[in-house]
Design a protein around this motif. Structure first.
Motif, PDB file in Angstrom:
ATOM      1  N   ILE A 205      -9.219 -11.992  -2.964  1.00 17.31           N
ATOM      2  CA  ILE A 205      -9.590 -13.104  -2.089  1.00 17.31           C
ATOM      3  C   ILE A 205     -11.016 -13.512  -2.445  1.00 17.31           C
ATOM      4  O   ILE A 205     -11.944 -12.698  -2.363  1.00 17.31           O
ATOM      5  CB  ILE A 205      -9.484 -12.687  -0.611  1.00 17.31           C
ATOM      6  CG1 ILE A 205      -8.026 -12.372  -0.279  1.00 17.31           C
ATOM      7  CG2 ILE A 205     -10.016 -13.781   0.306  1.00 17.31           C
ATOM      8  CD1 ILE A 205      -7.840 -11.671   1.050  1.00 17.31           C
ATOM      9  N   TRP A 206     -11.196 -14.765  -2.847  1.00 19.57           N
ATOM     10  CA  TRP A 206     -12.483 -15.223  -3.355  1.00 19.57           C
ATOM     11  C   TRP A 206     -13.283 -15.931  -2.266  1.00 19.57           C
ATOM     12  O   TRP A 206     -12.732 -16.678  -1.458  1.00 19.57           O
ATOM     13  CB  TRP A 206     -12.285 -16.157  -4.549  1.00 19.57           C
ATOM     14  CG  TRP A 206     -11.443 -15.567  -5.628  1.00 19.57           C
ATOM     15  CD1 TRP A 206     -10.208 -15.973  -6.028  1.00 19.57           C
ATOM     16  CD2 TRP A 206     -11.761 -14.423  -6.435  1.00 19.57           C
ATOM     17  NE1 TRP A 206      -9.722 -15.173  -7.034  1.00 19.57           N
ATOM     18  CE2 TRP A 206     -10.660 -14.214  -7.304  1.00 19.57           C
ATOM     19  CE3 TRP A 206     -12.852 -13.570  -6.510  1.00 19.57           C
ATOM     20  CZ2 TRP A 206     -10.638 -13.185  -8.248  1.00 19.57           C
ATOM     21  CZ3 TRP A 206     -12.833 -12.535  -7.447  1.00 19.57           C
ATOM     22  CH2 TRP A 206     -11.743 -12.355  -8.293  1.00 19.57           C
ATOM     23  N   VAL A 207     -14.584 -15.700  -2.297  1.00 20.32           N
ATOM     24  CA  VAL A 207     -15.493 -16.255  -1.293  1.00 20.32           C
ATOM     25  C   VAL A 207     -16.615 -16.993  -2.003  1.00 20.32           C
ATOM     26  O   VAL A 207     -17.164 -16.505  -3.002  1.00 20.32           O
ATOM     27  CB  VAL A 207     -16.082 -15.141  -0.410  1.00 20.32           C
ATOM     28  CG1 VAL A 207     -17.120 -15.695   0.554  1.00 20.32           C
ATOM     29  CG2 VAL A 207     -14.968 -14.428   0.357  1.00 20.32           C
ATOM     30  N   SER A 208     -16.957 -18.183  -1.491  1.00 17.25           N
ATOM     31  CA  SER A 208     -18.048 -18.956  -2.073  1.00 17.25           C
ATOM     32  C   SER A 208     -19.390 -18.352  -1.681  1.00 17.25           C
ATOM     33  O   SER A 208     -19.498 -17.564  -0.744  1.00 17.25           O
ATOM     34  CB  SER A 208     -17.978 -20.412  -1.608  1.00 17.25           C
ATOM     35  OG  SER A 208     -16.751 -20.994  -1.962  1.00 17.25           O
ATOM     36  N   GLN A 209     -20.443 -18.757  -2.409  1.00 23.51           N
ATOM     37  CA  GLN A 209     -21.803 -18.309  -2.101  1.00 23.51           C
ATOM     38  C   GLN A 209     -22.642 -19.534  -1.729  1.00 23.51           C
ATOM     39  O   GLN A 209     -22.878 -20.380  -2.571  1.00 23.51           O
ATOM     40  CB  GLN A 209     -22.433 -17.638  -3.323  1.00 23.51           C
ATOM     41  CG  GLN A 209     -21.674 -16.423  -3.823  1.00 23.51           C
ATOM     42  CD  GLN A 209     -22.106 -15.146  -3.138  1.00 23.51           C
ATOM     43  OE1 GLN A 209     -22.289 -15.129  -1.940  1.00 23.51           O
ATOM     44  NE2 GLN A 209     -22.268 -14.080  -3.896  1.00 23.51           N
ATOM     45  N   PRO A 210     -23.158 -19.656  -0.502  1.00 22.24           N
ATOM     46  CA  PRO A 210     -22.824 -18.822   0.654  1.00 22.24           C
ATOM     47  C   PRO A 210     -21.576 -19.339   1.364  1.00 22.24           C
ATOM     48  O   PRO A 210     -21.187 -20.489   1.183  1.00 22.24           O
ATOM     49  CB  PRO A 210     -24.050 -19.003   1.550  1.00 22.24           C
ATOM     50  CG  PRO A 210     -24.501 -20.404   1.270  1.00 22.24           C
ATOM     51  CD  PRO A 210     -24.213 -20.647  -0.193  1.00 22.24           C
ATOM     52  N   GLU A 211     -20.990 -18.501   2.188  1.00 19.38           N
ATOM     53  CA  GLU A 211     -19.798 -18.857   2.976  1.00 19.38           C
ATOM     54  C   GLU A 211     -20.135 -18.656   4.446  1.00 19.38           C
ATOM     55  O   GLU A 211     -20.381 -17.534   4.884  1.00 19.38           O
ATOM     56  CB  GLU A 211     -18.623 -17.971   2.577  1.00 19.38           C
ATOM     57  CG  GLU A 211     -17.337 -18.273   3.323  1.00 19.38           C
ATOM     58  CD  GLU A 211     -16.720 -19.597   2.903  1.00 19.38           C
ATOM     59  OE1 GLU A 211     -16.716 -20.523   3.746  1.00 19.38           O
ATOM     60  OE2 GLU A 211     -16.260 -19.711   1.753  1.00 19.38           O
ATOM     61  N   LEU A 212     -20.167 -19.752   5.211  1.00 16.84           N
ATOM     62  CA  LEU A 212     -20.540 -19.650   6.623  1.00 16.84           C
ATOM     63  C   LEU A 212     -19.350 -19.247   7.481  1.00 16.84           C
ATOM     64  O   LEU A 212     -19.466 -18.412   8.369  1.00 16.84           O
ATOM     65  CB  LEU A 212     -21.126 -20.975   7.117  1.00 16.84           C
ATOM     66  CG  LEU A 212     -22.414 -21.430   6.420  1.00 16.84           C
ATOM     67  CD1 LEU A 212     -22.873 -22.769   6.977  1.00 16.84           C
ATOM     68  CD2 LEU A 212     -23.509 -20.384   6.573  1.00 16.84           C
ATOM     69  N   SER A 213     -18.201 -19.850   7.212  1.00 10.48           N
ATOM     70  CA  SER A 213     -17.012 -19.531   7.986  1.00 10.48           C
ATOM     71  C   SER A 213     -16.053 -18.693   7.155  1.00 10.48           C
ATOM     72  O   SER A 213     -15.671 -19.090   6.049  1.00 10.48           O
ATOM     73  CB  SER A 213     -16.300 -20.809   8.436  1.00 10.48           C
ATOM     74  OG  SER A 213     -15.061 -20.491   9.046  1.00 10.48           O
ATOM     75  N   PHE A 214     -15.693 -17.531   7.662  1.00  8.80           N
ATOM     76  CA  PHE A 214     -14.771 -16.649   6.958  1.00  8.80           C
ATOM     77  C   PHE A 214     -13.360 -16.743   7.524  1.00  8.80           C
ATOM     78  O   PHE A 214     -12.543 -15.848   7.301  1.00  8.80           O
ATOM     79  CB  PHE A 214     -15.275 -15.203   7.036  1.00  8.80           C
ATOM     80  CG  PHE A 214     -16.247 -14.845   5.947  1.00  8.80           C
ATOM     81  CD1 PHE A 214     -15.837 -14.146   4.823  1.00  8.80           C
ATOM     82  CD2 PHE A 214     -17.567 -15.232   6.037  1.00  8.80           C
ATOM     83  CE1 PHE A 214     -16.728 -13.826   3.811  1.00  8.80           C
ATOM     84  CE2 PHE A 214     -18.474 -14.910   5.037  1.00  8.80           C
ATOM     85  CZ  PHE A 214     -18.048 -14.207   3.913  1.00  8.80           C
ATOM     86  N   SER A 215     -13.064 -17.823   8.230  1.00  8.78           N
ATOM     87  CA  SER A 215     -11.750 -17.932   8.870  1.00  8.78           C
ATOM     88  C   SER A 215     -10.625 -17.899   7.846  1.00  8.78           C
ATOM     89  O   SER A 215      -9.604 -17.213   8.052  1.00  8.78           O
ATOM     90  CB  SER A 215     -11.673 -19.211   9.710  1.00  8.78           C
ATOM     91  OG  SER A 215     -11.921 -20.351   8.903  1.00  8.78           O
ATOM     92  N   VAL A 216     -10.781 -18.611   6.734  1.00  5.48           N
ATOM     93  CA  VAL A 216      -9.716 -18.640   5.718  1.00  5.48           C
ATOM     94  C   VAL A 216      -9.609 -17.299   4.986  1.00  5.48           C
ATOM     95  O   VAL A 216      -8.508 -16.734   4.887  1.00  5.48           O
ATOM     96  CB  VAL A 216      -9.936 -19.802   4.730  1.00  5.48           C
ATOM     97  CG1 VAL A 216      -8.919 -19.721   3.584  1.00  5.48           C
ATOM     98  CG2 VAL A 216      -9.817 -21.146   5.451  1.00  5.48           C
ATOM     99  N   PRO A 217     -10.724 -16.744   4.449  1.00  6.35           N
ATOM    100  CA  PRO A 217     -10.603 -15.431   3.794  1.00  6.35           C
ATOM    101  C   PRO A 217     -10.066 -14.343   4.721  1.00  6.35           C
ATOM    102  O   PRO A 217      -9.261 -13.505   4.300  1.00  6.35           O
ATOM    103  CB  PRO A 217     -12.042 -15.117   3.364  1.00  6.35           C
ATOM    104  CG  PRO A 217     -12.707 -16.445   3.241  1.00  6.35           C
ATOM    105  CD  PRO A 217     -12.094 -17.281   4.303  1.00  6.35           C
TER     106      PRO A 217
END
Length: 409
Positions: A205-217
């Motif tokens: 599961i990939w996360v952007s930098q920065p990621e404010l909302s983690f609802s999707v991950p």
């Protein structure tokens, strides 16, 4: 060829070429041996401030005892502003204007690779101190390049070994969408695929930098219904958001979570008790180490700075100790002399004896693995174990064989 062998082949660096003298030290007893250190000091990271304090403590100790054959050691620090072009400009200034004898520092992968290439082009020794890049040594390595810190490959190998002994049979990985994240996630799964057991390895599961909302991950993690999670997030904002939002959704309950580096004081001091208890982490549990060498380091550091050292402090201190030992046994101060002195060098660190492997120039300074626990509103590493990292690194024999093949081509 197995997947593991393919991995080893991918990350073995080239150590060929001819040593050439870069600089000589003046004969006057007071002329300093100059080290040029390049880091993103302007960013104001506490980690770099601690790193500087660590190497300054080592400089004070060495110079107070007479330096190296009467020559004091001196570090000229330069700011890279976190940009490759600035780092290279500063490196040129240090070498051609300040006449440093070699360069150190570097953290971000693109900068350390650029500095490594610069060192090779100018026949200059480069001792990287803070990076966890595996490419620096095992893909882009040169005879001019040395590395102190355990690489991400080593940390992932340690955690994969622990994972292989767990009852968990379904794994998820959450990682930043960058080169580090993709490499570490793929490597972790490649290790687990070698096991002769039935495992479910869910897509990373990939996360952007920065990621404010983690609802999707977090929704993706929930849908994977895994027993265990490898958390590869490495920025404070992303870690805090992931942990807080994951707690709110009770995502970590009844799950094993592993996280490299999260046991370092730099993270534990800032994230505090937001880090869930019983997470398996690697790091530097400064408060719980009983080694006499580490206690001496802690005492000296606290006396000078009135605070506890961090992992960055440890690396800065150990870097200068390694350099001093290499200079002390070197037959001369040319680049070729220094390379020969550093290859296979044994030196002492707060974590005990360390070797710089002759085949690939990677140091064997250790790391700890343990569990996060809370006490007095702080996070600590408990159940700690010092890991001798050499058993998790590509074996030197394979490295030597690879290098001989490259030399023959």
């Amino acid at each position: 060829m197995s997947i593991f062998q393919k991995f080893l082949t991918l990350f073995i660096g080239v150590l060929g070429g001819v040593c050439v003298t870069h600089a000589s030290i003046a004969q006057e007893s007071k002329s300093p041996i100059l080290i040029g250190d390049l880091n993103n000091y302007s960013f104001g990271e506490n980690a770099l401030q601690s790193y500087e304090k660590g190497y300054q403590l080592a400089l004070d100790e060495i110079n107070a005892s007479g330096g190296i054959n009467g020559h004091p050691l001196k570090v000229l620090k330069r700011d890279t502003a976190g940009r490759k072009e600035v780092a290279l400009r500063q490196a040129k200034s240090l070498v051609f204007q300040n006449h440093v004898h070699f360069i150190t520092g570097g953290q971000d992968e693109d900068i350390v690779i650029a500095l490594s290439n610069f060192a090779e082009q100018n026949r200059l020794l480069y001792f990287s101190s803070l990076t966890t890049s595996s490419d620096l040594i095992w893909r882009n390595g040169t005879k001019y390049n040395f590395n102190l810190r355990p690489t991400i490959q080593t940390h992932i190998a340690i955690l994969a070994n622990i994972a292989s002994k767990m009852k968990a049979r379904s794994w998820s990985v959450i990682a930043p969408r960058n080169r580090y994240g993709k490499f570490a996630a793929q490597l972790f799964y490649s290790y687990l695929e070698q096991l002769d057991i039935d495992l479910t390895l869910n897509p990373p599961i990939w996360v952007s930098q920065p990621e404010l909302s983690f609802s999707v991950p977090l929704q993706e993690l929930r849908s994977q219904k895994s027993d265990a999670i490898l958390n590869l997030l490495n920025t404070e904002d992303n870690l805090l958001n992931f942990i807080q939002q994951g707690k709110t959704k009770r995502l970590f309950e009844q799950k094993t979570v592993m996280s490299p580096f999260l046991g370092n004081p730099e993270y534990r001091l800032k994230l505090g008790t937001s880090i869930p208890e019983n997470w398996i982490v690697t790091g530097y549990p400064i408060e719980n180490i009983s080694l006499p060498s580490n206690k001496a380091f802690l005492t000296a550091y606290a006396k000078k700075y009135h605070e506890l050292p961090t992992q960055s402090s440890l690396l800065g201190y150990s870097l200068i100790k390694a350099i001093a030992r290499g200079l002390d046994i070197s037959t001369g101060y040319s680049t070729s002399d220094l390379i020969e002195a550093f290859r296979g060098l044994n030196f002492n660190s707060p974590l005990g004896p360390v070797k710089i492997r002759a085949a690939d120039h990677q140091s064997t300074i250790g790391t700890y693995v343990g569990l996060i626990q809370h006490k007095n509103n702080k996070s600590y590493m408990t159940n700690i174990q010092l890991v001798r990292v050499e058993k998790y690194m590509p074996r030197e024999g394979f490295t030597s064989e690879y290098l001989r093949r490259r030399k023959a081509q």
